[in-house]
Design a protein around this motif. Structure first.
Motif, PDB file in Angstrom:
ATOM      1  N   SER A   2      31.171  56.682 -28.088  1.00 39.19           N
ATOM      2  CA  SER A   2      30.878  57.061 -26.729  1.00 39.19           C
ATOM      3  C   SER A   2      29.659  57.143 -26.132  1.00 39.19           C
ATOM      4  O   SER A   2      28.824  57.900 -26.922  1.00 39.19           O
ATOM      5  CB  SER A   2      32.019  58.233 -26.081  1.00 39.19           C
ATOM      6  OG  SER A   2      31.606  59.260 -26.649  1.00 39.19           O
ATOM      7  N   LYS A   3      29.146  56.833 -24.944  1.00 43.74           N
ATOM      8  CA  LYS A   3      28.022  57.034 -24.350  1.00 43.74           C
ATOM      9  C   LYS A   3      27.920  58.470 -24.004  1.00 43.74           C
ATOM     10  O   LYS A   3      28.904  58.863 -23.451  1.00 43.74           O
ATOM     11  CB  LYS A   3      27.581  56.021 -23.304  1.00 43.74           C
ATOM     12  CG  LYS A   3      27.325  54.482 -23.983  1.00 43.74           C
ATOM     13  CD  LYS A   3      27.030  53.714 -22.788  1.00 43.74           C
ATOM     14  CE  LYS A   3      26.950  52.160 -22.852  1.00 43.74           C
ATOM     15  NZ  LYS A   3      26.549  51.361 -21.814  1.00 43.74           N
ATOM     16  N   THR A   4      26.465  59.011 -23.787  1.00 46.30           N
ATOM     17  CA  THR A   4      26.442  60.207 -23.101  1.00 46.30           C
ATOM     18  C   THR A   4      25.759  60.135 -21.881  1.00 46.30           C
ATOM     19  O   THR A   4      24.698  59.167 -21.653  1.00 46.30           O
ATOM     20  CB  THR A   4      25.789  61.300 -24.038  1.00 46.30           C
ATOM     21  OG1 THR A   4      26.576  61.579 -25.220  1.00 46.30           O
ATOM     22  CG2 THR A   4      25.520  62.376 -23.245  1.00 46.30           C
ATOM     23  N   ALA A   5      26.223  60.660 -20.578  1.00 45.35           N
ATOM     24  CA  ALA A   5      25.460  60.541 -19.480  1.00 45.35           C
ATOM     25  C   ALA A   5      25.527  61.825 -18.728  1.00 45.35           C
ATOM     26  O   ALA A   5      26.388  62.826 -18.994  1.00 45.35           O
ATOM     27  CB  ALA A   5      26.412  59.854 -18.352  1.00 45.35           C
ATOM     28  N   TYR A  27      32.956  57.946 -21.356  1.00 43.79           N
ATOM     29  CA  TYR A  27      31.605  58.525 -21.597  1.00 43.79           C
ATOM     30  C   TYR A  27      31.982  60.145 -21.905  1.00 43.79           C
ATOM     31  O   TYR A  27      33.091  60.665 -21.380  1.00 43.79           O
ATOM     32  CB  TYR A  27      30.841  58.565 -20.157  1.00 43.79           C
ATOM     33  CG  TYR A  27      29.926  57.255 -20.357  1.00 43.79           C
ATOM     34  CD1 TYR A  27      28.745  57.278 -20.133  1.00 43.79           C
ATOM     35  CD2 TYR A  27      30.704  56.157 -19.546  1.00 43.79           C
ATOM     36  CE1 TYR A  27      27.985  56.147 -19.699  1.00 43.79           C
ATOM     37  CE2 TYR A  27      30.155  55.088 -19.376  1.00 43.79           C
ATOM     38  CZ  TYR A  27      28.834  54.852 -19.254  1.00 43.79           C
ATOM     39  OH  TYR A  27      28.046  53.712 -19.167  1.00 43.79           O
ATOM     40  N   PRO A  73      20.719  61.583 -24.042  1.00 48.64           N
ATOM     41  CA  PRO A  73      21.517  60.816 -23.241  1.00 48.64           C
ATOM     42  C   PRO A  73      21.221  58.991 -23.259  1.00 48.64           C
ATOM     43  O   PRO A  73      20.213  58.660 -23.401  1.00 48.64           O
ATOM     44  CB  PRO A  73      21.399  61.439 -21.936  1.00 48.64           C
ATOM     45  CG  PRO A  73      20.028  61.566 -22.050  1.00 48.64           C
ATOM     46  CD  PRO A  73      19.802  62.320 -23.317  1.00 48.64           C
ATOM     47  N   ASP A  74      22.364  58.412 -23.199  1.00 45.14           N
ATOM     48  CA  ASP A  74      22.163  56.904 -22.826  1.00 45.14           C
ATOM     49  C   ASP A  74      21.871  56.793 -21.318  1.00 45.14           C
ATOM     50  O   ASP A  74      21.319  55.490 -21.285  1.00 45.14           O
ATOM     51  CB  ASP A  74      23.452  56.418 -23.188  1.00 45.14           C
ATOM     52  CG  ASP A  74      23.881  56.680 -24.694  1.00 45.14           C
ATOM     53  OD1 ASP A  74      23.431  55.753 -25.605  1.00 45.14           O
ATOM     54  OD2 ASP A  74      24.774  57.493 -24.926  1.00 45.14           O
ATOM     55  N   GLU A  75      22.339  57.496 -20.460  1.00 43.63           N
ATOM     56  CA  GLU A  75      22.397  57.250 -19.217  1.00 43.63           C
ATOM     57  C   GLU A  75      22.084  58.649 -18.450  1.00 43.63           C
ATOM     58  O   GLU A  75      22.575  59.689 -18.885  1.00 43.63           O
ATOM     59  CB  GLU A  75      23.396  56.462 -18.395  1.00 43.63           C
ATOM     60  CG  GLU A  75      23.805  55.393 -19.310  1.00 43.63           C
ATOM     61  CD  GLU A  75      25.009  54.432 -18.560  1.00 43.63           C
ATOM     62  OE1 GLU A  75      25.317  53.405 -19.058  1.00 43.63           O
ATOM     63  OE2 GLU A  75      25.580  55.022 -17.676  1.00 43.63           O
ATOM     64  N   THR A 117      16.954  55.733 -22.898  1.00 45.14           N
ATOM     65  CA  THR A 117      17.684  56.172 -21.709  1.00 45.14           C
ATOM     66  C   THR A 117      17.859  55.310 -20.510  1.00 45.14           C
ATOM     67  O   THR A 117      16.595  55.162 -19.945  1.00 45.14           O
ATOM     68  CB  THR A 117      17.396  57.504 -21.280  1.00 45.14           C
ATOM     69  OG1 THR A 117      17.553  58.266 -22.639  1.00 45.14           O
ATOM     70  CG2 THR A 117      18.424  58.292 -20.342  1.00 45.14           C
ATOM     71  N   ARG A 118      18.620  54.949 -19.943  1.00 47.53           N
ATOM     72  CA  ARG A 118      18.725  54.199 -18.532  1.00 47.53           C
ATOM     73  C   ARG A 118      18.975  55.280 -17.512  1.00 47.53           C
ATOM     74  O   ARG A 118      19.716  56.097 -17.526  1.00 47.53           O
ATOM     75  CB  ARG A 118      19.974  53.132 -18.519  1.00 47.53           C
ATOM     76  CG  ARG A 118      19.683  52.005 -19.650  1.00 47.53           C
ATOM     77  CD  ARG A 118      20.680  51.123 -19.521  1.00 47.53           C
ATOM     78  NE  ARG A 118      20.057  49.934 -20.302  1.00 47.53           N
ATOM     79  CZ  ARG A 118      20.571  48.448 -20.164  1.00 47.53           C
ATOM     80  NH1 ARG A 118      21.239  48.190 -19.133  1.00 47.53           N
ATOM     81  NH2 ARG A 118      20.107  47.641 -21.072  1.00 47.53           N
ATOM     82  N   TRP A 229      26.747  52.783 -11.379  1.00 46.67           N
ATOM     83  CA  TRP A 229      27.147  52.583 -12.808  1.00 46.67           C
ATOM     84  C   TRP A 229      26.955  51.082 -13.073  1.00 46.67           C
ATOM     85  O   TRP A 229      26.192  50.894 -14.096  1.00 46.67           O
ATOM     86  CB  TRP A 229      28.821  53.046 -13.094  1.00 46.67           C
ATOM     87  CG  TRP A 229      29.134  52.675 -14.468  1.00 46.67           C
ATOM     88  CD1 TRP A 229      28.759  53.301 -15.516  1.00 46.67           C
ATOM     89  CD2 TRP A 229      29.726  51.345 -14.731  1.00 46.67           C
ATOM     90  NE1 TRP A 229      29.246  52.743 -16.437  1.00 46.67           N
ATOM     91  CE2 TRP A 229      29.770  51.601 -16.264  1.00 46.67           C
ATOM     92  CE3 TRP A 229      30.281  50.341 -14.205  1.00 46.67           C
ATOM     93  CZ2 TRP A 229      30.621  50.743 -16.977  1.00 46.67           C
ATOM     94  CZ3 TRP A 229      31.079  49.447 -14.994  1.00 46.67           C
ATOM     95  CH2 TRP A 229      31.052  49.549 -16.184  1.00 46.67           C
ATOM     96  N   GLN A 233      24.185  49.066 -16.135  1.00 51.71           N
ATOM     97  CA  GLN A 233      24.777  48.208 -17.115  1.00 51.71           C
ATOM     98  C   GLN A 233      24.149  46.843 -16.955  1.00 51.71           C
ATOM     99  O   GLN A 233      24.456  45.874 -17.825  1.00 51.71           O
ATOM    100  CB  GLN A 233      26.250  48.053 -16.700  1.00 51.71           C
ATOM    101  CG  GLN A 233      27.122  49.126 -16.596  1.00 51.71           C
ATOM    102  CD  GLN A 233      26.837  50.675 -17.444  1.00 51.71           C
ATOM    103  OE1 GLN A 233      27.013  50.230 -18.799  1.00 51.71           O
ATOM    104  NE2 GLN A 233      26.355  51.761 -17.066  1.00 51.71           N
TER     105      GLN A 233
END
Length: 328
Positions: A2-5, A27, A73-75, A117-118, A229, A233
């Motif tokens: 899973s991604k981390t936000a 997430y 974090p990914d985002e 990170t985005r 969101w 993406q």
């Protein structure tokens, strides 16, 4: 996996709806919350037990760098800002530091740690200010008219500079007014919804308002966080104007709200000149064509459905004693 936000401002209206959306997508959601605001986590209600909390002062560059390094974090969704625009006049420097300072510190942390990170920056239609063209799009000049808007412009350009100079995947969502039952009563939509519910239940008998001809592009918060969101993406980082593209006046807002409970708004609304804002905008309306084309995004909840949801929720709250009746 899973991604981390990471979300700043997670306990606000947008933080709730964004957290709900991200959890739905699987997430790991972490809220960066200042120590003195830990009690605000209760505002997340049913989501409080599903998100993680990282305690950090948003004014502390070293602590934010450590948070980004630990959580990787990914985002990142930077929603931190004063919740009420007029209040920025009483603390312009504090507003600048919270809005622009937090964005700068987080962007710098991502760059220093070397992550992919985005980053999402919450911008605002307030940045357009005194416009000479309507509707507004991504090329409309910024002419901020208050400290909140000026701070948002500074944060926006800071984000753009990090994208251009350092190649970060960073986006800005220039969001128009977006509402929900979670709005505090000092926002006009919630003020009206709570007053209508109070009048319907016989708990009050009038609603004092300012300029009934003031107009806004009012959308639903749940729709707007979907756009946030989708920006992160996308294949390329770009900035987007997010709104409904429709203007409604305060008079139309009142009429729609009273209609929800079968009452005539004109019998209950009084105009008080003291409530009229000197920096009121009349022509702020979005042209969300770019978001529709690039992100396949468009609003799902109509103005009438939004207002009805807010009025019905306040009726429910008043009946249960969860809120107190609206003052006149």
């Amino acid at each position: 996996m899973s991604k981390t936000a990471l979300i700043t401002g997670i306990t606000g209206q947008d933080g709730y709806y964004l957290s709900r959306l991200l959890l739905k997508h699987g997430y790991r959601v972490v809220g960066l919350i200042p120590p003195q605001r830990q009690s605000n986590l209760a505002k997340l209600g049913d989501l409080a037990g599903q998100v993680e909390v990282y305690s950090v002062a948003l004014t502390d560059s070293a602590a934010l760098l450590e948070a980004v390094e630990q959580l990787r974090p990914d985002e990142i969704y930077n929603l931190a800002a004063p919740s009420f625009v007029p209040a920025s006049w009483s603390d312009p420097l504090g507003t600048l530091d919270l809005v622009t300072g937090t964005a700068t510190r987080l962007l710098s942390a991502v760059r220093q740690v070397g992550l992919a990170t985005r980053f999402y920056q919450a911008s605002s239609s307030e940045m357009f200010g005194q416009v000479d063209q309507s509707p507004q799009d991504e090329n409309t000049p910024f002419r901020p008219m208050n400290p909140y808007a000026a701070a948002k412009v500074h944060a926006h350009w800071t984000m753009v500079h990090h994208r251009q100079r350092y190649g970060l995947f960073a986006c800005s969502g220039i969001l128009y007014n977006h509402e929900s039952p979670l709005r505090p009563p000092n926002f006009v939509t919630r003020k009206v919804a709570l007053a209508v519910a109070s009048i319907k239940l016989g708990l009050s008998d009038r609603l004092e308002m300012g300029n009934l001809q003031a107009k806004r592009d009012w959308g639903y918060a749940g729709d707007h966080v979907e756009a946030m969101w989708r920006m992160l993406q996308a294949k390329t980082p770009e900035d987007y104007v997010i709104g409904t593209g429709q203007l409604h006046s305060v008079e139309q807002l009142a009429a729609a709200a009273f209609a929800c409970v079968d009452l005539n708004w004109a019998e209950y609304v009084n105009v008080d000149p003291k409530l009229i804002r000197t920096d009121e905008h009349f022509h702020l309306v979005a042209n969300p064509a770019k978001a529709k084309q690039n992100l396949n995004w468009q609003p799902q909840v109509s103005f009438e459905a939004l207002i009805q949801e807010m009025v019905l929720k306040d009726l429910e709250r008043l009946k249960s004693g969860a809120v107190t009746p609206a003052a006149p």
